[in-house]
Design an enzyme around this catalytic site. Structure first.
Site, mmCIF file in Angstrom:
data_model
loop_
_atom_site.group_PDB
_atom_site.id
_atom_site.type_symbol
_atom_site.label_atom_id
_atom_site.label_comp_id
_atom_site.label_asym_id
_atom_site.label_seq_id
_atom_site.Cartn_x
_atom_site.Cartn_y
_atom_site.Cartn_z
ATOM 1 N N TYR A 61 0.861 -1.382 -0.143
ATOM 2 C CA TYR A 61 0.018 -0.146 0.180
ATOM 3 C C TYR A 61 0.706 1.764 -0.176
ATOM 4 C CZ TYR A 61 -3.816 -3.223 1.244
ATOM 5 O OH TYR A 61 -4.983 -3.319 1.080
ATOM 6 N N GLY A 212 -18.948 0.508 -3.741
ATOM 7 C CA GLY A 212 -20.211 1.644 -3.098
ATOM 8 C C GLY A 212 -20.954 1.785 -3.880
#
Length: 323
Positions: A61, A212
């Site tokens: 990350y 989402g």
């Protein structure tokens, strides 16, 4: 505010918060930094203050930035945090190159992670997924060696098959399975989840809002520059049909006085005492609503409506969760 309860990861495993904090959005997977670092650190610290001790990161990350950030956030309060680290993904120049699961690479990766995090031991260490490049026995056996050396406390796995999970657990007891799971992504219910439950393995469920889709904020068609357009779930008639189902979620959420996102998280939480919703946050303002979601209870009729509307396969098209 809702009190965050604890769950055990695996048989006789560690007690951790039933809500996990995903730190990925605080750093871009593709190598660049994302958001306000001071706000991200404050979010981690406030999460710890509110009883959320499970912090999920990956050595890829932000090309290590995320581990450095987590390290800053937990400095001076190591005992308050349970650190979960994924490894194995190789990125270069913003491009995915594949996996490196060789034992020699794993032994290299963990040393860099320990330095970036500023700790002596990682609580949960796991390959970000498994492929056929290296035998499962070699990957898991290497982590078992790291546990014996004191560099790791518990073994985790991520995004794997039921067969791989059984094989991994036969080499060394697996404490946690990290996997995408939501009302919209239930394909793992037929095999992988029952296997994890049978073996007594805790489930760390990410992507609770299905990228989402379940937030209730999406409208068709999506903007041309939305990354969602790469996935068939969000394209054309698929998106129109999928959003019709989301209307049911929105109606239930409104009647209960919560947001669709909160209800989506609560549904995952309600799937069992072995199930942890892993929610990505990078702002303190998100904490109260996500913590409140853990206190939502459903009637039998509400659960039936949600399970019927979002039955496995009901959502059309796929995302990266359905490789």
């Amino acid at each position: 505010m809702t009190t965050i309860s604890k769950i055990a990861l695996g048989k006789n495993g560690p007690l951790v918060s039933k809500l996990g904090l995903g730190c990925m959005r605080m750093s871009s997977v593709w190598g660049s930094r994302a958001g306000d670092e001071n706000e991200s650190i404050a979010t981690i610290q406030e999460a710890l203050d509110n009883g959320i001790n499970f912090l999920n990161t990956g050595d890829f990350y932000g090309a290590g930035h995320n581990e450095l950030l987590v390290g800053k956030a937990i400095k001076g309060r190591r005992d308050d945090a349970f650190i979960s680290v994924k490894f194995g993904a190789i990125f270069y120049g913003g491009q995915w190159l594949g996996l490196d699961l060789r034992p020699v690479a794993i032994k290299n990766f963990i040393n860099y992670s320990l330095v970036r995090l500023g700790i002596d031991t990682i609580d949960l260490y796991q390959p970000c997924r498994l492929d056929n490049s290296v035998p499962v026995e070699d990957v898991i056996g290497t982590i078992a060696d790291l546990i014996k050396e004191g560099k790791v406390r518990h073994l985790g796995v991520s995004e794997i098959t039921s067969e791989q999970l059984r094989k991994a657990n036969s080499v060394y007891p697996v404490s946690a399975l990290e996997i995408g799971y939501s009302l919209a992504d239930r394909q793992i219910e037929s095999d992988l989840l029952p296997t994890a439950k049978e073996l007594g393995i805790g489930v760390v469920a990410f992507a609770n809002t299905a990228e989402g889709l379940l937030t209730g904020d999406m409208k068709a068609p999506l903007p041309a520059d939305s990354y969602h357009n790469h996935f068939s779930r969000f394209q054309g008639e698929n998106l129109v049909k999928n959003l019709e189902k989301v209307e049911v979620l929105k109606h239930i959420a409104k009647d209960k006085g919560f947001t669709p996102t909160q209800v989506a998280i609560a549904w995952v939480n309600a799937q069992g005492d072995h199930m942890m919703p892993l929610v990505s946050m990078s702002r303190r303002s998100r904490l109260p609503e996500n913590i409140a979601a853990m206190g939502i209870e459903f009637t039998a009729a509400e659960i039936d409506t949600l399970n019927t509307t979002f039955a496995p396969g009901a959502i059309l098209g796929s995302t990266y969760l359905q490789r």
